[in-house]
Design an enzyme around this catalytic site. Structure first.
Site, PDB file in Angstrom:
ATOM      1  N   MET A  30      20.668  69.645  11.237  1.00 37.29           N
ATOM      2  CA  MET A  30      20.473  68.346  10.585  1.00 37.29           C
ATOM      3  C   MET A  30      21.388  68.256   9.351  1.00 37.29           C
ATOM      4  SD  MET A  30      16.566  67.294  11.287  1.00 37.29           S
ATOM      5  CE  MET A  30      15.751  68.305  10.100  1.00 37.29           C
ATOM      6  N   HIS A  37      23.003  78.387   8.596  1.00 38.91           N
ATOM      7  CA  HIS A  37      23.658  77.693   9.710  1.00 38.91           C
ATOM      8  C   HIS A  37      24.957  78.420  10.090  1.00 38.91           C
ATOM      9  CE1 HIS A  37      21.531  74.143   7.775  1.00 38.91           C
ATOM     10  NE2 HIS A  37      21.076  74.109   9.008  1.00 38.91           N
ATOM     11  N   GLU A 150      15.492  82.013  13.644  1.00 31.54           N
ATOM     12  CA  GLU A 150      14.087  82.464  13.700  1.00 31.54           C
ATOM     13  C   GLU A 150      13.285  81.975  12.506  1.00 31.54           C
ATOM     14  OE1 GLU A 150      14.102  86.704  14.232  1.00 31.54           O
ATOM     15  OE2 GLU A 150      14.395  86.520  16.404  1.00 31.54           O
TER      16      GLU A 150
HETATM   17  O1  PAF Z   1      16.012  73.106  13.150  1.00 31.55           O
HETATM   18  C1  PAF Z   1      16.559  71.997  12.956  1.00 31.55           C
HETATM   19  O2  PAF Z   1      17.445  71.835  12.103  1.00 31.55           O
HETATM   20  C2  PAF Z   1      16.106  70.810  13.784  1.00 31.55           C
HETATM   21  O3  PAF Z   1      14.739  70.875  14.057  1.00 31.55           O
HETATM   22  C3  PAF Z   1      16.925  70.628  15.073  1.00 31.55           C
HETATM   23  C4  PAF Z   1      16.745  71.805  16.006  1.00 31.55           C
HETATM   24  C5  PAF Z   1      18.395  70.459  14.733  1.00 31.55           C
HETATM   25  C6  PAF Z   1      16.457  69.375  15.816  1.00 31.55           C
HETATM   26  O4  PAF Z   1      16.605  68.238  15.047  1.00 31.55           O
END
Ligand code: PAF
Length: 282
Positions: A30, A37, A150
């Site tokens: 997101m 990330h 996780e």
């Molecule tokens: O973990 C996230 O950032 C969100 O829940 C995802 C998997 C991108 C779905 O919107």
């Protein structure tokens, strides 16, 4: 780095890679990207030729509209970060209408109770929203492998169940939690904490690691009571839940059984920011 907004253009670009026999990894996000990330992206790059990263703040998974409004956004910084990692990344930034094919609503899913506990209890409709967008994104990208952290362990288990029940041909790979130097699990939400509270929030992970040590000798019930007490004494953090749950079914337990694995899960408010974390206990 190629930035694509439209699903059809994404599919055509991926098709081009497929004709050259390139494997495709996928990291849905997101945005407000951080080291957590990037660790998923690096893992994806180590196992695939091309990695699609999506940035889409999914409205249907927010049970709290204030939380949605305050969700941090910084597309230019996200692009710069991804560019610094590799040239084999393709960024997908769909619009709401584009990815949802018009009507922005959740589907309704049954995950054998995985969706009913912990986050499911406190965030009504959250996992229906997550499953809906993840299914749409997976089918748009059609990756070989998709990578999830996780930190959202319940989400990870639900997505594995989604792929299994819908017989989707994508491999779901869970990746370890990335932490700040004080142990706080990395999250885009951490940016909303004041610097002093962010420093103190290492307390959440400290509590989890102590719970893990106690798990060797104490009952689950005693550990739950201990965590409750510790948070009652804290002026900075408000405990929403602490559970010890079976790793596979996510059913919270009060009594351990042999030959089972367990995890501890926690949700805490700090300055009105909701933080979650978890740890493997055995
Ligand atoms: O973990 C996230 O950032 C969100 O829940 C995802 C998997 C991108 C779905 O919107």
């Amino acid at each position: 780095m190629l930035v694509i907004d439209h699903k059809e253009e994404l599919k055509a670009t991926i098709q081009g890679h497929r004709t050259k026999n390139r494997s495709i990894g996928f990291v849905p996000t997101m945005g407000a990207l951080h080291e957590g990330h990037l660790s998923l992206v690096r893992k994806a790059l180590s196992l695939n030729d091309v990695v699609v990263v999506s940035i889409f703040i999914n409205p249907t998974q927010f049970d709290n509209q204030e939380d949605l409004k305050k969700y941090p956004q910084n597309l230019q910084q996200d692009i710069a970060l991804l560019q610094s990692v590799s040239k084999n990344i393709l960024l997908f930034t769909p619009s709401k209408e584009g990815i949802y094919d018009g009507t922005v609503v959740s589907g309704s899913y049954n995950f054998n109770g995985l969706e009913k506990v912990m986050e499911g209890t406190y965030r009504t409709g959250h996992f229906n929203g997550v499953a809906t967008i993840v299914e749409l994104l997976l089918n748009a990208v059609a990756p070989d492998n998709a990578f999830f952290g996780e930190k959202d362990f319940q989400q990870l288990q639900i997505i594995k169940k989604l792929v299994e029940t819908k017989k989707l041909p994508y491999r779901i790979i869970g990746c370890p939690i990335a932490r700040e130097t004080n142990g706080l699990a990395r999250s885009s939400r951490n940016e909303r904490l004041s610097t002093p509270t962010r420093k103190k929030a290492g307390f959440i992970y400290e509590t989890l690691t102590t719970a893990k040590t106690k798990f060797g000798t104490e009952s689950a019930l005693d550990i739950k009571d201990w965590v409750k007490n510790v948070f009652e004494k804290s002026p900075y953090f408000k405990l929403e839940y602490f559970e010890i749950a079976d790793t596979d079914t996510l059913t919270p337990i009060l009594k351990k059984q042999r030959n089972k694995t367990y995890r501890a899960f926690i949700a805490v408010y700090a300055e009105n920011v909701r933080l979650i974390d978890n740890i493997a206990l055995n």
